[in-house]
Motif scaffolding. Structure first.
Motif, PDB file in Angstrom:
ATOM      1  N   PRO A 223       0.147  -1.215   0.072  1.00  0.00           N
ATOM      2  CA  PRO A 223      -0.183  -0.021  -0.175  1.00  0.00           C
ATOM      3  C   PRO A 223       0.914   1.409   0.359  1.00  0.00           C
ATOM      4  O   PRO A 223       1.804   1.209   0.432  1.00  0.00           O
ATOM      5  N   ALA A 224       0.336   2.473  -0.467  1.00  0.00           N
ATOM      6  CA  ALA A 224       1.010   3.757  -0.825  1.00  0.00           C
ATOM      7  C   ALA A 224       1.137   4.139   0.579  1.00  0.00           C
ATOM      8  O   ALA A 224       2.138   4.781   0.953  1.00  0.00           O
ATOM      9  N   VAL A 225      -0.062   3.676   1.566  1.00  0.00           N
ATOM     10  CA  VAL A 225      -0.085   4.746   2.987  1.00  0.00           C
ATOM     11  C   VAL A 225       0.798   4.267   4.053  1.00  0.00           C
ATOM     12  O   VAL A 225       0.103   1.995   3.738  1.00  0.00           O
ATOM     13  N   ARG A 226       1.976   3.972   3.988  1.00  0.00           N
ATOM     14  CA  ARG A 226       2.961   2.788   4.761  1.00  0.00           C
ATOM     15  C   ARG A 226       2.855   2.579   5.923  1.00  0.00           C
ATOM     16  O   ARG A 226       2.373   1.419   6.760  1.00  0.00           O
ATOM     17  N   ASN A 227       2.068   4.260   6.789  1.00  0.00           N
ATOM     18  CA  ASN A 227       1.523   4.034   8.131  1.00  0.00           C
ATOM     19  C   ASN A 227       0.576   3.219   9.016  1.00  0.00           C
ATOM     20  O   ASN A 227       0.098   4.995   8.113  1.00  0.00           O
ATOM     21  N   LEU A 228      -0.465   3.067   9.519  1.00  0.00           N
ATOM     22  CA  LEU A 228      -1.710   3.759   9.610  1.00  0.00           C
ATOM     23  C   LEU A 228      -1.191   3.862  11.217  1.00  0.00           C
ATOM     24  O   LEU A 228      -0.764   2.449  12.387  1.00  0.00           O
ATOM     25  N   ARG A 229      -1.569   4.310  11.989  1.00  0.00           N
ATOM     26  CA  ARG A 229      -1.185   4.869  13.112  1.00  0.00           C
ATOM     27  C   ARG A 229      -2.595   5.046  14.438  1.00  0.00           C
ATOM     28  O   ARG A 229      -2.917   6.179  13.856  1.00  0.00           O
ATOM     29  N   TYR A 230      -3.165   4.481  15.434  1.00  0.00           N
ATOM     30  CA  TYR A 230      -4.347   4.286  15.930  1.00  0.00           C
ATOM     31  C   TYR A 230      -3.765   4.557  16.944  1.00  0.00           C
ATOM     32  O   TYR A 230      -3.318   4.597  18.187  1.00  0.00           O
ATOM     33  N   LEU A 231      -4.688   6.479  17.487  1.00  0.00           N
ATOM     34  CA  LEU A 231      -4.454   7.188  18.736  1.00  0.00           C
ATOM     35  C   LEU A 231      -6.151   6.676  20.029  1.00  0.00           C
ATOM     36  O   LEU A 231      -7.316   6.671  19.084  1.00  0.00           O
ATOM     37  N   ALA A 232      -5.384   6.901  20.642  1.00  0.00           N
ATOM     38  CA  ALA A 232      -6.831   6.779  22.156  1.00  0.00           C
ATOM     39  C   ALA A 232      -6.289   7.523  23.017  1.00  0.00           C
ATOM     40  O   ALA A 232      -5.474   8.414  22.744  1.00  0.00           O
TER      41      ALA A 232
END
Length: 563
Positions: A223-232
């Motif tokens: 995927p072109a979006v290399r990282n997904l960061r999920y915040l709490a």
């Protein structure tokens, strides 16, 4: 002969060209290091309030993430509009003449993230696992799956089962047999190190944030979006603050002055889609172990009539919500099947306090000295739970509490952690809670009914229900759901009589008290990424917590783009 083949088609998956450094963890209180500014990293906020508990079991009601991103379905179905499903792990599928045999062809070029090959055996294993565990069998699937060879699965049913296809193909998360054959309870076991076929894999986990990294061996290309960061974060307000600071790239939820997002949040855009039916979920059945005044259907109907929905929409939802039908078919998308036999096809936007009082008094409730109704020594006092930080729902419940007090019902909103709320919802340990009914795997009200109103998807209090949390059971409704399961969607006349039966029963019983149809609003960073859904091209349901919709959107995005 009913035949439906879905060839490999759909949107090209953008592939990135530049390596991006992995982002560090962020503070859960909104004071992180500006993670939203890093190229190739998309920062998402799903509404999580409080720390994450490490759990990536896609079949757990309290999973953090994974369906669509780590664990994939065979096909993607768009809930917003009726169109052909897009292939994911599957390539094509077809039914036999009488709808009792479903054949699926799966891809031959897929590996799990641990390097093991994906085959039809994994699909058959997953289907069998779902069938054997009622708590995760949301659609009431009762077929038998067989891997004919490495790329073909045959599913047989005792009766026609056309409506099972979207659930099996679009909302069943395929897991690796070589790992999950050792999972003792797929409903409750925590999965700390998830292994899937999806475009992303777990990279780093902290209680306040976790990161998924692009799968370099993904069959569709990295995927072109290399990282997904999920915040709490601490709630919706923290999300608004983070959005204003440019620290998050995608949030689904309310912001002040929601009609002017582009002006108030430069670089961002927003889209609102009417979809999820907001309701007061009730633990409704004494036979299932529920206790409290809400087990009286006349109390539930009185609450329904006492609501001022116009005021709720204005004060809590900034006019982004819309009308709801007491039969729980979407008024816009599904208007053709909203039953003409309902007393009212649309819930009243204005309160009818006289009708609310009549219902209560006819059921034996009388007003006490404190102005609150009572019956057999029990005051009509109810607690309604909501996750801490869900500011729109909290505002709605506080407003509703004032509305109901005017007719003698005491409603006390109680904020709890998301995990506590989710656990009590699953176990039936609540009187009322506010939530919404998700629309299932395809744009058809059948799935709302089979999910939330079927005896097959509920359980006694103290056991896990998924997702008939109201503990509702009605033999006529069950019979109508099963009849619909075996009717081709093209036969509208044959289907309508069963829709009429279901809608009449649930409008009368109201195990879920209709509030409004939620206008799902997402705010996107269009300066940093291009390819987001728009009103002209709603190729997926644009909710960050929508699964697998979120993954379909991630695969469509390109970093450093603009509108």
């Amino acid at each position: 002969m009913f035949l439906q083949r879905m060839r490999r088609r759909g949107r090209a998956i953008a592939v990135g060209t530049a390596a991006v450094a992995m982002a560090a963890g962020c503070s859960g209180s909104g004071g992180g290091n500006g993670g939203g500014s890093e190229a190739g990293t998309l920062v998402a906020y799903t509404g999580q309030s409080g720390d994450y508990q490490r759990n990536f079991n896609p079949y757990s009601p309290t999973a953090n993430e994974g369906p669509g991103t780590i664990f994939e379905p065979l096909f993607f179905y768009n809930l917003v509009r009726d169109e052909e499903p897009v292939p994911r792990l599957g390539e094509e599928f077809s039914w036999n003449e009488d709808g009792t045999e479903l054949t699926v062809t799966v891809r031959d070029d897929v590996t799990f993230t641990d390097g093991e090959p994906f085959t039809a055996e994994d699909v058959a294993f997953t289907f069998d696992m779902v069938a054997a565990n009622p708590a995760i069998n949301q659609g009431g699937y009762e077929g038998e799956a067989e891997a004919v060879d490495d790329t073909h699965v045959r599913v047989t049913f005792d009766e026609p089962a056309y409506m099972d296809a979207p659930q099996l193909l679009g909302k069943t998360w395929i897991v690796p047999e070589h790992i999950w054959s050792g999972v003792e309870d797929p409903t409750t076991d925590r999965i700390n190190e998830p292994v899937g076929t999806g475009p992303y894999m777990l990279e780093d986990f902290q209680p306040q944030a976790f990161t998924l990294a692009a799968n370099p061996d993904y069959y569709g290309g990295e995927p072109a979006v290399r990282n997904l960061r999920y915040l709490a974060l601490s709630g919706n307000q923290s999300g608004v603050d983070a959005l204003g600071a440019g620290r998050i790239d995608w949030m689904t939820g309310p912001v002040p002055d929601i009609q002017n997002v582009e002006e108030n949040y430069p670089g961002y855009s927003a889209i609102t889609v009417p979809m999820n039916q907001m309701a007061l979920f009730t633990c409704s059945s004494t036979d299932m172990g529920c206790e409290g005044p809400q087990t009286d259907p006349e109390v539930r109907r009185a609450i329904y009539h006492a609501m001022d929905r116009t005021q709720l929409n204005t004060l809590a939802f900034e006019e982004t919500a819309s009308e709801i039908s007491p039969g729980f078919a979407l008024p816009e998308r599904d208007m053709e099947v909203v039953s003409s036999e309902l007393e009212a096809q649309i819930a009243p936007m204005e309160p009818d306090t006289d009708e609310a009082a009549r219902l209560l008094e006819d059921a034996g409730w009388t007003v006490g000295d404190d102005g609150v109704y009572a019956k057999d020594g029990e005051r009509l006092s109810l607690t309604v739970t909501v996750p801490t930080g869900w500011s729109d729902y909290i505002t709605a419940l506080n407003t509703m509490s004032q509305q109901l007090s005017e007719i003698g019902i005491e409603l006390t909103p109680q904020q709890v952690s998301y995990n506590e709320w989710g656990d009590s919802r699953a176990q039936g340990q609540f009187e009322l809670l506010m939530d919404s009914l998700n629309q299932g795997p395809a744009p058809d009200p059948f799935y709302v009914y089979s999910y939330f109103f079927s005896s097959d998807t509920t359980a006694p209090v103290g056991e896990t229900a998924n997702p008939n949390y109201a503990r509702y059971s009605d033999p006529e409704v069950d019979e109508a759901i099963e009849a619909l399961r075996g009717i081709d969607r093209g036969d509208a006349e044959a289907r309508q009589e069963h829709f009429d039966t279901i809608q009449a029963a649930i409008a009368e019983d109201m195990p879920y008290i209709p509030v409004l149809t939620g206008g799902t609003t997402s705010e996107f960073n269009v300066e940093k990424f291009s390819g987001w859904p728009t009103e002209e091209d709603t190729y997926a349901y644009p909710a960050v917590w929508g699964r697998p919709d979120q993954s379909q959107i991630f695969l469509n995005l390109t970093p450093d783009g603009g509108e």
